[in-house]
Design an enzyme around this catalytic site. Structure first.
Site: not given
Ligand code: SAM
Length: 214
Positions: A56-59, A30
């Site tokens: 960038i989206s949350q894992p 990431r």
């Protein structure tokens, strides 16, 4: 928070049980896909800014959406909203060498950002296309899987048309402010069925079949 903490929390919550998905997560750094973020924050379970008001989206959200897509090796996948390219790289790993991922991004600088990040991550089976993904990508359709990573007012009709039968589409659907419902749509033998996977919060889908221009 580091990778280990994330993995432990997913194990406890029954998220990302698919071993292929965990392997993909561990093999796509990431850190290659973030911008101006201190190292210790890269694996925080939050969306992070990538410029242009986008994230960038949350894992955890990325794991839930990817697992819901039920990706198989060799499949052709469309992602709407490339952003950093991280989600597309994970889909590329899941699809494998014989699979192919197209990811559409509407903002020029982010399309370039995603392309560069994907080169650094050696995601050779992922192509970023600049354009309005609310209309899908008709010249590459149909797709086995479609993932929308921005909030839609409703699932764009063109995306449903461009989904193979059988096929799966996952998209957050709802209003521009607040949260949206994550919808998993299946097309099978000409029938469409939908289930809801919970509440999430995304930046809006722009474009003709999204919320229009800002
Ligand atoms: N999947 C991304 C990642 O892994 O970093 C995160 C995506 S971000 C939450 C949503 C992205 O959708 C933004 O980059 C935004 O510019 C893009 N977007 C919004 N509307 C779009 C449209 N109609 N077509 C293509 N991209 C769009």
């Amino acid at each position: 928070m580091g990778k280990k903490t994330l993995l432990a929390s997913w194990k406890e919550r029954g998220i990302a049980k698919d071993k292929r998905l965990l392997k993909a997560f561990l093999s796509v750094p990431r850190e290659l896909f973030v911008k101006d973020i201190p190292t210790e924050e890269v694996y925080e379970d939050r969306p992070k800014p990538i410029g242009e008001g986008q994230t960038i989206s949350q894992p955890t959200t990325v794991m839930i959406m990817t697992e819901a897509l039920e990706v198989k090796a060799g499949q052709k996948i469309l992602e709407v909203g490339a952003g950093s390219g991280w989600q597309a790289a994970l889909l590329g790993k899941m699809a494998g060498r014989k699979g192919k991922v197209y990811s559409i991004e509407m903002i020029h600088s982010l399309a370039e950002f995603a392309k560069n990040n994907l080169v650094k991550a050696r995601a050779g089976n992922v192509s970023v296309v600049e354009g309005d993904g609310s209309k899908g990508l008709s010249n590459e359709a149909p797709f086995d899987r479609i993932l929308v990573t921005a909030a839609c007012p409703k699932i764009p009709r063109d995306l449903i048309t461009q989904l193979k039968d059988p096929g799966i589409l996952v998209a957050p659907v709802g209003g521009i402010n607040g949260s949206q419902k994550m919808v998993k749509l299946r097309k099978n033998k000409g029938k469409i069925t939908k289930e809801t996977l919970g509440d999430f919060s995304f930046v809006p889908l722009r474009g003709e079949f999204g919320f229009g221009r800002q």
